[in-house]
Motif scaffolding. Sequence first.
Motif, PDB file in Angstrom:
ATOM      1  N   ARG A 179      34.788  35.583   0.598  1.00 21.98           N
ATOM      2  CA  ARG A 179      34.597  35.128   1.879  1.00 21.98           C
ATOM      3  C   ARG A 179      35.611  34.543   2.631  1.00 21.98           C
ATOM      4  NH1 ARG A 179      28.078  34.405   1.579  1.00 21.98           N
ATOM      5  NH2 ARG A 179      29.081  33.656  -0.698  1.00 21.98           N
ATOM      6  N   SER A 180      36.276  33.653   1.201  1.00 20.77           N
ATOM      7  CA  SER A 180      36.781  32.142   2.093  1.00 20.77           C
ATOM      8  C   SER A 180      37.815  32.398   0.829  1.00 20.77           C
ATOM      9  CB  SER A 180      35.922  31.602   2.055  1.00 20.77           C
ATOM     10  OG  SER A 180      35.986  30.646   0.844  1.00 20.77           O
ATOM     11  N   ARG A 181      39.189  31.067   1.316  1.00 20.86           N
ATOM     12  CA  ARG A 181      40.568  31.196   0.655  1.00 20.86           C
ATOM     13  C   ARG A 181      39.197  30.382  -0.757  1.00 20.86           C
ATOM     14  NH1 ARG A 181      45.382  30.007   2.931  1.00 20.86           N
ATOM     15  NH2 ARG A 181      45.827  28.638   0.378  1.00 20.86           N
ATOM     16  N   VAL A 182      38.475  29.243  -0.281  1.00 20.18           N
ATOM     17  CA  VAL A 182      37.958  29.068  -1.467  1.00 20.18           C
ATOM     18  C   VAL A 182      37.510  29.492  -2.673  1.00 20.18           C
ATOM     19  CG1 VAL A 182      36.776  27.365  -2.250  1.00 20.18           C
ATOM     20  CG2 VAL A 182      37.776  26.766   0.277  1.00 20.18           C
ATOM     21  N   VAL A 204      52.056  34.996   4.379  1.00 20.36           N
ATOM     22  CA  VAL A 204      51.030  34.457   3.649  1.00 20.36           C
ATOM     23  C   VAL A 204      50.026  35.142   4.066  1.00 20.36           C
ATOM     24  CG1 VAL A 204      50.411  32.707   2.736  1.00 20.36           C
ATOM     25  CG2 VAL A 204      52.820  32.616   2.791  1.00 20.36           C
ATOM     26  N   LYS A 205      49.580  34.907   5.487  1.00 21.01           N
ATOM     27  CA  LYS A 205      48.197  34.607   6.146  1.00 21.01           C
ATOM     28  C   LYS A 205      47.764  35.716   5.557  1.00 21.01           C
ATOM     29  CE  LYS A 205      48.390  30.524   9.593  1.00 21.01           C
ATOM     30  NZ  LYS A 205      48.777  30.476  10.739  1.00 21.01           N
ATOM     31  N   VAL A 206      48.631  37.424   6.174  1.00 20.29           N
ATOM     32  CA  VAL A 206      48.448  37.936   6.292  1.00 20.29           C
ATOM     33  C   VAL A 206      47.662  38.807   4.841  1.00 20.29           C
ATOM     34  CG1 VAL A 206      49.321  41.008   6.313  1.00 20.29           C
ATOM     35  CG2 VAL A 206      49.595  38.975   7.877  1.00 20.29           C
ATOM     36  N   HIS A 207      48.727  38.342   4.118  1.00 13.74           N
ATOM     37  CA  HIS A 207      48.595  38.401   2.118  1.00 13.74           C
ATOM     38  C   HIS A 207      46.908  37.563   1.901  1.00 13.74           C
ATOM     39  CE1 HIS A 207      51.976  40.728   1.369  1.00 13.74           C
ATOM     40  NE2 HIS A 207      52.866  38.757   1.435  1.00 13.74           N
ATOM     41  N   VAL A 208      46.635  36.772   2.013  1.00 13.77           N
ATOM     42  CA  VAL A 208      45.032  36.193   2.371  1.00 13.77           C
ATOM     43  C   VAL A 208      44.372  36.413   3.131  1.00 13.77           C
ATOM     44  CG1 VAL A 208      43.687  34.165   2.985  1.00 13.77           C
ATOM     45  CG2 VAL A 208      45.665  33.732   1.822  1.00 13.77           C
ATOM     46  N   LYS A 209      44.152  37.113   4.598  1.00 14.91           N
ATOM     47  CA  LYS A 209      43.408  38.446   4.953  1.00 14.91           C
ATOM     48  C   LYS A 209      43.262  39.291   3.683  1.00 14.91           C
ATOM     49  CE  LYS A 209      42.539  40.625   8.191  1.00 14.91           C
ATOM     50  NZ  LYS A 209      43.188  40.525  10.292  1.00 14.91           N
ATOM     51  N   ASN A 210      43.822  40.020   3.372  1.00 16.38           N
ATOM     52  CA  ASN A 210      43.828  41.407   2.794  1.00 16.38           C
ATOM     53  C   ASN A 210      43.245  41.019   1.587  1.00 16.38           C
ATOM     54  OD1 ASN A 210      45.782  42.641   4.174  1.00 16.38           O
ATOM     55  ND2 ASN A 210      47.482  42.841   3.591  1.00 16.38           N
ATOM     56  N   ILE A 211      44.203  39.558   0.186  1.00 16.93           N
ATOM     57  CA  ILE A 211      43.371  39.244  -0.553  1.00 16.93           C
ATOM     58  C   ILE A 211      42.161  39.844  -0.743  1.00 16.93           C
ATOM     59  CG2 ILE A 211      43.238  37.518  -2.362  1.00 16.93           C
ATOM     60  CD1 ILE A 211      45.763  37.436  -2.111  1.00 16.93           C
ATOM     61  N   LEU A 212      40.486  38.643   0.428  1.00 18.13           N
ATOM     62  CA  LEU A 212      39.678  38.441   0.792  1.00 18.13           C
ATOM     63  C   LEU A 212      38.886  39.862   0.858  1.00 18.13           C
ATOM     64  CD1 LEU A 212      39.704  35.456   3.120  1.00 18.13           C
ATOM     65  CD2 LEU A 212      39.595  35.671   0.788  1.00 18.13           C
ATOM     66  N   HIS A 213      39.565  40.830   1.899  1.00 19.35           N
ATOM     67  CA  HIS A 213      39.374  42.065   2.178  1.00 19.35           C
ATOM     68  C   HIS A 213      38.638  42.832   0.528  1.00 19.35           C
ATOM     69  CE1 HIS A 213      38.442  45.814   4.111  1.00 19.35           C
ATOM     70  NE2 HIS A 213      39.412  46.719   3.476  1.00 19.35           N
ATOM     71  N   LYS A 214      39.931  42.937  -0.072  1.00 20.15           N
ATOM     72  CA  LYS A 214      40.082  43.960  -1.329  1.00 20.15           C
ATOM     73  C   LYS A 214      39.123  43.130  -2.640  1.00 20.15           C
ATOM     74  CE  LYS A 214      44.648  45.582  -0.688  1.00 20.15           C
ATOM     75  NZ  LYS A 214      46.470  45.607  -1.249  1.00 20.15           N
ATOM     76  N   THR A 215      38.900  42.023  -2.628  1.00 17.63           N
ATOM     77  CA  THR A 215      38.026  41.337  -3.523  1.00 17.63           C
ATOM     78  C   THR A 215      36.854  41.463  -2.710  1.00 17.63           C
ATOM     79  OG1 THR A 215      38.605  39.271  -2.651  1.00 17.63           O
ATOM     80  CG2 THR A 215      39.873  40.404  -4.603  1.00 17.63           C
ATOM     81  N   GLY A 216      36.161  41.293  -1.643  1.00 19.60           N
ATOM     82  CA  GLY A 216      34.899  41.370  -1.190  1.00 19.60           C
ATOM     83  C   GLY A 216      35.196  39.583  -1.359  1.00 19.60           C
ATOM     84  N   VAL A 219      38.356  30.458  -6.203  1.00 21.17           N
ATOM     85  CA  VAL A 219      37.688  29.524  -7.699  1.00 21.17           C
ATOM     86  C   VAL A 219      37.476  30.564  -8.214  1.00 21.17           C
ATOM     87  CG1 VAL A 219      35.404  29.796  -8.731  1.00 21.17           C
ATOM     88  CG2 VAL A 219      35.833  28.511  -6.149  1.00 21.17           C
ATOM     89  N   TRP A 220      37.343  32.628  -7.920  1.00 21.98           N
ATOM     90  CA  TRP A 220      37.476  33.501  -8.578  1.00 21.98           C
ATOM     91  C   TRP A 220      38.937  33.915  -9.412  1.00 21.98           C
ATOM     92  CZ3 TRP A 220      40.687  37.560  -8.543  1.00 21.98           C
ATOM     93  CH2 TRP A 220      40.360  38.978  -9.625  1.00 21.98           C
ATOM     94  N   ALA A 221      39.912  33.222  -8.631  1.00 19.29           N
ATOM     95  CA  ALA A 221      41.122  33.336  -9.388  1.00 19.29           C
ATOM     96  C   ALA A 221      41.174  32.470 -10.425  1.00 19.29           C
ATOM     97  CB  ALA A 221      42.460  33.073  -8.682  1.00 19.29           C
ATOM     98  N   VAL A 222      40.252  31.088 -10.392  1.00 13.72           N
ATOM     99  CA  VAL A 222      40.622  30.523 -11.860  1.00 13.72           C
ATOM    100  C   VAL A 222      40.341  31.179 -12.862  1.00 13.72           C
ATOM    101  CG1 VAL A 222      39.986  27.598 -12.564  1.00 13.72           C
ATOM    102  CG2 VAL A 222      41.023  27.280 -10.491  1.00 13.72           C
ATOM    103  N   ASN A 223      39.151  31.790 -12.682  1.00 15.56           N
ATOM    104  CA  ASN A 223      38.069  31.757 -13.796  1.00 15.56           C
ATOM    105  C   ASN A 223      38.553  33.430 -14.049  1.00 15.56           C
ATOM    106  OD1 ASN A 223      35.854  29.632 -13.701  1.00 15.56           O
ATOM    107  ND2 ASN A 223      34.631  30.657 -11.366  1.00 15.56           N
ATOM    108  N   HIS A 224      39.405  33.961 -13.813  1.00 13.50           N
ATOM    109  CA  HIS A 224      39.426  35.514 -14.005  1.00 13.50           C
ATOM    110  C   HIS A 224      40.933  35.799 -13.793  1.00 13.50           C
ATOM    111  CE1 HIS A 224      34.903  36.789 -13.320  1.00 13.50           C
ATOM    112  NE2 HIS A 224      35.313  36.144 -11.967  1.00 13.50           N
TER     113      HIS A 224
END
Length: 217
Positions: free
Chosen positions: A204-207, A190-202, A211-216
């Motif tokens: 900076r944090s899971r917070v 899961v941590k690897v997935h989170v790291k990849n998500i942050l890298h791909k979306t630009g 927020v981005w996921a809730v809005n989009h």
Amino acid sequence: MTTNVYTSVSPAKLLLVDDHPMLRRGLLDLLSLESDVEVVAEADNGSEALEYLQDHKVDLVILDHRMPVLSGIETLKEIKAREIEAKILLFTVSNSGDDVQEALKLGVDGYLLKDMDPDEIIGDIRKILRGELVISPDLAPILARALRTPSVDEIASNLTSRELEVIQMIAEGASNKMIGNQLGIAESTVKVHVKNILHKTGLRSRVEAAVWAVNHL
């Protein structure tokens, strides 16, 4: 470390950082002809440059990209992390899109290629000192891509189906352990997935990701 003393009236102070003495000498000779700039020190690598910057203030640091000990990008990161007040110019042979975009994200003030005309170098250095962002014309298409804001669809399309599941669960407030239990995968995965998500979306944090996921999504 080589230090040079000049006596011109209030010129901009420059630090040259390059592991090739001949290139430093060429730049030094070129810049010594100008009355509004002075090279106050030279360094063979980023580590030497950071040591100098601990005790001395300069207006502009001219960094080679590929150097031993610390690369130009690594040195740039350290200068920003230490909140050293100086303009930064990456002066390099690298026209890699990844290098250019990473430098821009880190807040570089200029990215110039070493094969440019000497007269243009002087002009671009003055622009940087005035607060302008300067980049070699050949790299303009890369700059345009770096400054373009991707759409929600573009960002989402870069995420795998598993990463989309993870980011949606992050938005619901689930911890990595909870996500792992629900998806039947290890918490470390899961941590690897989170790291990849942050890298791909630009993001900076899971917070920010939540927020981005809730809005989009």
